[in-house]
Scaffold this active site. Structure first.
Site, PDB file in Angstrom:
ATOM      1  N   CYS B 152      10.276  57.191  40.769  1.00 24.37           N
ATOM      2  CA  CYS B 152       9.519  56.310  40.099  1.00 24.37           C
ATOM      3  C   CYS B 152       9.061  56.564  38.532  1.00 24.37           C
ATOM      4  O   CYS B 152      10.082  57.310  38.385  1.00 24.37           O
ATOM      5  CB  CYS B 152       8.023  56.251  40.542  1.00 24.37           C
ATOM      6  SG  CYS B 152       8.080  58.730  40.313  1.00 24.37           S
ATOM      7  N   ASP B 578      61.726  59.952  23.283  1.00 23.66           N
ATOM      8  CA  ASP B 578      61.366  61.991  22.973  1.00 23.66           C
ATOM      9  C   ASP B 578      63.259  62.306  22.638  1.00 23.66           C
ATOM     10  O   ASP B 578      63.779  62.295  23.584  1.00 23.66           O
ATOM     11  CB  ASP B 578      60.548  62.077  23.634  1.00 23.66           C
ATOM     12  CG  ASP B 578      59.631  63.779  23.499  1.00 23.66           C
ATOM     13  OD1 ASP B 578      59.492  63.743  22.205  1.00 23.66           O
ATOM     14  OD2 ASP B 578      60.266  64.215  24.326  1.00 23.66           O
ATOM     15  N   ASP B 777      59.321  63.059  28.568  1.00 28.16           N
ATOM     16  CA  ASP B 777      58.976  64.422  29.033  1.00 28.16           C
ATOM     17  C   ASP B 777      57.182  65.198  29.266  1.00 28.16           C
ATOM     18  O   ASP B 777      56.445  66.251  29.805  1.00 28.16           O
ATOM     19  CB  ASP B 777      60.111  65.277  28.962  1.00 28.16           C
ATOM     20  CG  ASP B 777      60.306  66.494  28.761  1.00 28.16           C
ATOM     21  OD1 ASP B 777      59.301  65.561  27.487  1.00 28.16           O
ATOM     22  OD2 ASP B 777      60.984  67.901  28.326  1.00 28.16           O
TER      23      ASP B 777
END
Lengths: 125, 894
Positions: B152, B578, B777
Site C-alpha cells: 500500500c 589487437d 585477447d
C-alpha cells in the site's frame, strides 16, 4: 473476350503490381539508434563526403546522442547543425563529438552542415 | 538557538497553512488528522502515522527526562572536491550560518568535514544542500534495496520514514511499483546492514541481494532459449506423430489392407479424410503457430520470409483439402478432389524441427558481462578515522584511502599515495608485462597487485571505474548489434512474391482460357501453385549445415559460438588485430644485450641471469630464459637484495652486480655514457631496457620485449591473400606500433588507441560499409569484440574476451582465422546447395501446378507429386549436409 474476363485480367494485373510493390517497392532506409545503458538512443555518424548513415530513426521523448566523427579535412563539413533543435556542434577532424537532445514530437527533422552541402534526416517516431 | 526553534516549529500562525513537524507536509489546520499541544504549542499532523510517531518521541523524551532537542549529533562527511584552504574556510562559514549547526571543522588534508548539528532544527539534507550551494559536494553512497511485501501507499511512507530516521541516511525513496528503496547515505555512519535493520524495524523485509539488472537479463535470456527449444521440440513431436496416420490414410491406394476398405470416391474415405482434417487443425494452429506470427511480423515491415512461405503453403493445403472433403461435388473431376493434409502435417513437423536445430546452433548467450562483473573485488580495505576496515566495495568513496597488499585485487581506480609495487594490469589493458607503480601513478581497479603493499586514494568508484566503463561499452555494443538476416529469409524475400505472382497469373490464365468450370479450375491452380511452392526441407537447409560446420570448427580447434558467426565469417572484408597477445606472444622475451667498457655480451647476460633467477620480477624470467637458450651456466648468487621501484643487487663470483632502471644507476652514481641513448632507442621500439653495472661500473643493457608470434607473419600474409584488409590496433605509441606493423606486414596501423576507443575504431570501419572481424585477447578488447561483426578471441586470452567473442581460437594462432574463414566458406556453400535442393523439386512442381502440362497430358498437381517433392527435397538436404562432414581444410591453409 467477356466482361468477366476483362475484369479478372484487370484484377490480376492489379494484384501482381500490388504484390510486387508491397514486397519489393522502395522503402524508407535509415539506421535505428540503439538504446544504450546510459539511457540514450545512440548512433554514430561518420562525416566523410556526406553523413553515414544519413537517415537515423529514433523514438520520441527519449534522449538522443549522435556521435559525429569527422574523417575529412574539407572545411564545409566543419559544423553540424540541427536547426529544429537549436543545436550545432563543431566537429574537429578525427574526434568524436556527441550531439545530445530530446526530440519531443514525432516527425522528420533535417540536419546539415553549416553550408547545407551535406544533409541528413532524423526520423522521430 | 532559541530563536531558531521558534522559527522552525510550526505553531499556528496568522497564515492558514501549517507544517506537519514529522513529515514536513504543509496542511491547513482544519484538515489536520490530529493535533497535540506540548508546552503551550499546538502541532498539526497530516496522518495517523505522523501523530503516532510524534507521540512516541514525546514519550521517549519524557522517560529520559531530556528533550530530544538538546542532543547534538556529530557527523564526518567526506568531501568530494576541495581545492584549497580558502574554500574550506568559506564552507565552514556558510555551514555555521545554518540554523541548528553548532560547529564545523574541515580537515583539508583528509578531505573531511566534521559537523556538530542539532537534528531537530536541521537535517543532514539541509547541510548537504547548503554545501552544494556553496559549490562543495560530499561523497555519498547510494544503494538500492529490494523490499518484500509492500502493498500500500502508506507502507511507502512508513519505510521511507524509518530509513530517514536512521542517522547517516540523507534521503530515502521507496517505489511501490518496483518494490525498491533508493537510499543515499553517508558511509561510515550507516551501512547496508543497518539500513536493512531500519527496514525490518518498520515491519518489512529486505529481499536477498539483488542481482545486477544485466545479470538478471542474461539469465532470463538463457532460460527463454531453453524453454523455446523445449516448446519447439514438443511441437515437432506432436506434428510428427500426427503426420504418420495422415500420410497412411492420405494414400490408401498404397496400403494393401486399406485399398479395399477405402476405395476412391467412397463415403468411408471421405469420413476418414474428414478426420484427418480435424487432427491436422492443432498441427496448424499449435505446432505451426510461430509461422503465422512470424509472417505477420514480416508483413508489417513489408517483407516476405520463410514463415510467410510456410504459412501460405500449409494453410492453402489445409483449406484446399477441407473443401475437397466437404464439397467434392464442386470439383470437375474426382482426381482433383483429393487431400493435401500430409503437406500441412509433414511440412510443419520438419520446418519446426529445423527451427529447433537453428536455436541449438545459435549457441548459448554471451556471458561476458557476468564474467566482467565477477572481476570486481567484493571488499576493499579502507582507512577511515585512522583505522583500516574491510568495507563492501560499493561503500568506497572518492577520496577514501585504500590499502592493498601483495596478491590482492585492487578494488577501485585511484592514485598511489604511499608505497610502490608492480601491478599486473593484463586483465584490463592486455599488457602482459606488469607495470611498476610509484607514488602519484594511476591505479586501475580489478587489476592484481603483485609485489608490494601500498596505499592509494580512490578517484573513481562505482559506475565510474575503468571496469564499469568496459561493462557499459560491452552492454552497449551488444544492444546495438543488428540480428543477421537468415539466408532462407533472403531467398524467401524474392521467392514468395514470385510464387504469388505466378499463382495469380496462372489463375487468371485458367479463368480466361481454361476449360469450364473456369472459375473452379482457376481457383484450383491458384491454390495448388501456392501449395507446391512450400518446400518441406526449407527449415532444415541452413541449420543442418551450420551444425556440421560448427562441429568441423571444433575439430580444428576453433570454437564457433553461433551459426550467425559462421555465416558472417566468410563475408569479412576487414580484420582488426589487437597487437599484444594476438600478433605478439604477450610474454616478454630477451631481445638485446648491448655492452660497454669491454664486457662480453654472454658474460653480462650470464651474470645478470644468475641474479634474476632469484627475482620474482616478471621481466626476470625473460632474462633467465634468454640465458638458458644460449646454454649459459648460471652461477650461485649471494646477498641478493630486491629494491622495489629500482632493481636488484647481488654478489656473483665475487662481483657486485646491480641490475635495474636509470634511477638505480643514478642513485649509485654510475655513469651511463652512450648507453643512455641506446636505452632510449630501445624504449622507443617498445622494448624494456635494464642497466647492468658490475663492481660500480656500467657494463651494459639487457632489453626484453614482447615479440611477434612465430606464425603471425605467415597467417597475416594468408589473410591478405584471401583479400582481407588487415588492420593492427594497439594502445602503444605510433613508432613501436609501426615497427611491429612493418614486421608482420599489416595494411594499416591504428596506434595510440585508448582502450575505451577500440570499439569506436571498429564501428568506424563498419560505417565505411565494411564487414569487420576483430581479434583480441584482453578485457579491454571485449567491447570491440562485441561490436565487430565477428569477434575472435585468442584461446589463451582472458575469459571475458572469450565470452565476448563469437569465435575462440583455441590454439592461439592467427592461422585459426584462416581456417575459420575456410570452414565458413565451405559451410555457406553447403547451405546454398541445400537451399537449391530444397527449392528445386518444388520449383519443378510449379509448372505442373500452374497447369502447363494440362493441354498435353491433362496433368494437374496431385498430392502424390507434392509428396514426392517433399521426400526428395528432405533427402537431398540431409545427404548434402552430411557431405560437409568429410570436409578438410586445404594443406596450404594449415
Amino acid at each position: 473476350m467477356t466482361t468477366a474476363n476483362i475484369i479478372v485480367i484487370v484484377i490480376g494485373l492489379a494484384l501482381i503490381v500490388g504484390i510486387a510493390w508491397f514486397f519489393w517497392g522502395p522503402r524508407k532506409g535509415g539506421v535505428r539508434a540503439a538504446a544504450t545503458s546510459r539511457g540514450y538512443q545512440e548512433a554514430m555518424v561518420m562525416v566523410k563526403g556526406g553523413y553515414t548513415p544519413d537517415v537515423i530513426i529514433v523514438q520520441h521523448g527519449k534522449p538522443v546522442r549522435l556521435n559525429f566523427r569527422r574523417e575529412e579535412s574539407a572545411a564545409c563539413s566543419e559544423m553540424v547543425v540541427f536547426g529544429d533543435f537549436g543545436k550545432s556542434a563543431k566537429l574537429p577532424q578525427g574526434e568524436t563529438v556527441a550531439v545530445e537532445f530530446v526530440p519531443d514530437q514525432p516527425g522528420e527533422y533535417e540536419f546539415s552542415c553549416q553550408m547545407g552541402m551535406f544533409r541528413g534526416k532524423l526520423i522521430v517516431e | 538557538m532559541e530563536k531558531s526553534i521558534i522559527e522552525k516549529i510550526p505553531v499556528q500562525t496568522n497564515t492558514k497553512i501549517v507544517k506537519d513537524p514529522i513529515c514536513g507536509m504543509e496542511i491547513s489546520p482544519d484538515q489536520a488528522f490530529a493535533t497535540r499541544t506540548v508546552a503551550d504549542q499546538t502541532y498539526y499532523f497530516c496522518s495517523q502515522q505522523c501523530v503516532q510517531k510524534f507521540d512516541r518521541e514525546q514519550i521517549s523524551s519524557a522517560t529520559t527526562g531530556v528533550s530530544a532537542t538538546v542532543g547534538l549529533r556529530w557527523v564526518e562527511l567526506p568531501l568530494a572536491d576541495l581545492k584549497d584552504r580558502q574554500g574550506a574556510a568559506r564552507l565552514v562559514e556558510q555551514l555555521e550560518a545554518l540554523p541548528g549547526v553548532q560547529n564545523v571543522t574541515v580537515n583539508p588534508k583528509a578531505k573531511l568535514v566534521k559537523i556538530a548539528y542539532d537534528p531537530v532544527n536541521t537535517s543532514l539534507e539541509t547541510i548537504v544542500g547548503k554545501a552544494a550551494q556553496v559549490g562543495f559536494s560530499f561523497s555519498l553512497a547510494k544503494t538500492q534495496l529490494g523490499i518484500k511485501g509492500i502493498h500500500c501507499a502508506s507502507c511507502v511512507t512508513t519505510i521511507e520514514q524509518a530509513l530517514q530516521k536512521t542517522p547517516g541516511v540523507l534521503s530515502a525513496n521507496v517505489n511501490l511499483a518496483t518494490e525498491l528503496a533508493q537510499i543515499s547515505y553517508v558511509p561510515g555512519l550507516v551501512d547496508n546492514n543497518q539500513l536493512s535493520q531500519a527496514i525490518a524495524s518498520a515491519g518489512y523485509q529486505v529481499r536477498e541481494a539483488t542481482m545486477a539488472p544485466s545479470e538478471m537479463a542474461l539469465g532470463r535470456e538463457e532460460q527463454d532459449q531453453a524453454q523455446e527449444y523445449r516448446s519447439l521440440m514438443r511441437k515437432f513431436w506432436f506434428a510428427a506423430l500426427i503426420s504418420i496416420p495422415v500420410i497412411i490414410f492420405s494414400y490408401p491406394g498404397f496400403s494393401p489392407g486399406l485399398q479395399d476398405w477405402l476405395p476412391k470416391g467412397s463415403n468411408q474415405l471421405r469420413l476418414v479424410w474428414g478426420l484427418l482434417g480435424l487432427i491436422t487443425i492443432p498441427v496448424l494452429a499449435w505446432s505451426g503457430s510461430q509461422f503465422f506470427i512470424g509472417m505477420w511480423a514480416a508483413l508489417k515491415h513489408r517483407q516476405a520470409n520463410m514463415h510467410t512461405l510456410i504459412s501460405i503453403g500449409i494453410s492453402a493445403a489445409w483449406l484446399y483439402s477441407t473443401v475437397a472433403v466437404l464439397f467434392p461435388a464442386i470439383f470437375p473431376s474426382l482426381e482433383l478432389a483429393e487431400v493435401f493434409y500430409d503437406v500441412t502435417a509433414v511440412v510443419t513437423a520438419l520446418v519446426v524441427l529445423g527451427l529447433a536445430l537453428e536455436l541449438k546452433a545459435k549457441g548459448r548467450t554471451s556471458e561476458a558481462i557476468k564474467k566482467l562483473i565477477g572481476l570486481q573485488p567484493k571488499t576493499a580495505r579502507v582507512v577511515r578515522a585512522g583505522v583500516e576496515q574491510d568495507l563492501p566495495v560499493e561503500e568506497v568513496l572518492v577520496g577514501d584511502t585504500v590499502v592493498v597488499k601483495p596478491g590482492e585485487k585492487i578494488p577501485v581506480d585511484g592514485q598511489l599515495l604511499e608505497g610502490s609495487s608492480a601491478v599486473d594490469e593484463s586483465m584490463i589493458t592486455g599488457e602482459s608485462i606488469p607495470v611498476e607503480k610509484q607514488v602519484g601513478d594511476e591505479i586501475i581497479g580489478a587489476t592484481m597487485n603483485q609485489t608490494g603493499t601500498f596505499r592509494f586514494r580512490a578517484t573513481k568508484v562505482g559506475k565510474d571505474t575503468a571496469l564499469a566503463q568496459i561493462i557499459r561499452l560491452v552492454q552497449d555494443a551488444q544492444g546495438s548489434k543488428a540480428p543477421i538476416q537468415r539466408v532462407v529469409d533472403q531467398v524467401s524475400h524474392y521467392f514468395v512474391p514470385t510464387v504469388m505472382i505466378l499463382a495469380v497469373i496462372s489463375g487468371v490464365t485458367w479463368f480466361v482460357f481454361g476449360p469450364t468450370p473456369t472459375f473452379i479450375y482457376a481457383l484450383i491452380v491458384f491454390v495448388t501453385t501456392l501449395i507446391i511452392a512450400c518446400p518441406c526441407a526449407l527449415g532444415l537447409a541452413t541449420p543442418t549445415s551450420l551444425t556440421v560446420g560448427i562441429g568441423k570448427g571444433a575439430e580444428q580447434g576453433i570454437l564457433i559460438r553461433s551459426g550467425d558467426a559462421l555465416q558472417t565469417t566468410q563475408g569479412l572484408q576487414t580484420l582488426v588485430l589487437d597487437k599484444t597477445g594476438t600478433i605478439t606472444k604477450g610474454k616478454p622475451e630477451l631481445t638485446n644485450v648491448i655492452t660497454e667498457n669491454g664486457y662480453d655480451e654472454d658474460e653480462v647476460l650470464r651474470l645478470a641471469a644468475a641474479v634474476e633467477r632469484n627475482s620474482e620480477h616478471p621481466l626476470a624470467s625473460a632474462i633467465v630464459e634468454g640465458a638458458k637458450s644460449k646454454e649459459l651456466k648460471l652461477a650461485n648468487v649471494r646477498n641478493f637484495k630486491a629494491m622495489p621501484g629500482y632493481g636488484v643487487e647481488a654478489e656473483v663470483e665475487g662481483h657486485q652486480i646491480l641490475l635495474g632502471n636509470i634511477r638505480l644507476m643514478s642513485d649509485r652514481n654510475i655513469g651511463l655514457d652512450r648507453l643512455e641513448a641506446e636505452a632510449h632507442h630501445l624504449a622507443e621500439d617498445g622494448k624494456t631496457p635494464m642497466y647492468v653495472a658490475l663492481d660500480g661500473q656500467i657494463a651494459g643493457i639487457i632489453a626484453v620485449a614482447d615479440t611477434v608470434k612465430d606464425d603471425s607473419v605467415a597467417a597475416i600474409a594468408a589473410l591478405k591473400r584471401l583479400g582481407l584488409e588487415v588492420v593492427m590496433l594497439t594502445g602503444d605509441n605510433r613508432r613501436t606500433a609501426e615497427a611491429i606493423g612493418r614486421q608482420v606486414g599489416v595494411d594499416r596501423v591504428l596506434a595510440e588507441v585508448l582502450p575505451q576507443d577500440k570499439a569506436h575504431e571498429v564501428q568506424k570501419l563498419q560505417l565505411e560499409g565494411k564487414k569487420v572481424g576483430m581479434v583480441g585477447d584482453g578485457i579491454n578488447d571485449a567491447p570491440a569484440l562485441v561490436q565487430a561483426d565477428v569477434g575472435f578471441a585468442i584461446g589463451t586470452g582472458t575469459d571475458v574476451a572469450i565470452e565476448a567473442a563469437d569465435v575462440t581460437l583455441i590454439k592461439g594462432s592467427l592461422r585459426g582465422i584462416v581456417v575459420a574463414i575456410a570452414i565458413s566458406k565451405a559451410t555457406m556453400s553447403n547451405v546454398w546447395q541445400n537451399l537449391f535442393g530444397a527449392f528445386v523439386y518444388n520449383t519443378l512442381g510449379l509448372p505442373i501446378a500452374m497447369g502447363l502440362l494440362y493441354p498435353f497430358t491433362g496433368l494437374l498437381l496431385s498430392p502424390l507429386i507434392a509428396a514426392t517433392a517433399m521426400a526428395f527435397s528432405s533427402l537431398t538436404v540431409v545427404t548434402n549436409a552430411n557431405r560437409l562432414r568429410g570436409w578438410q581444410p586445404k594443406k596450404e591453409v594449415l
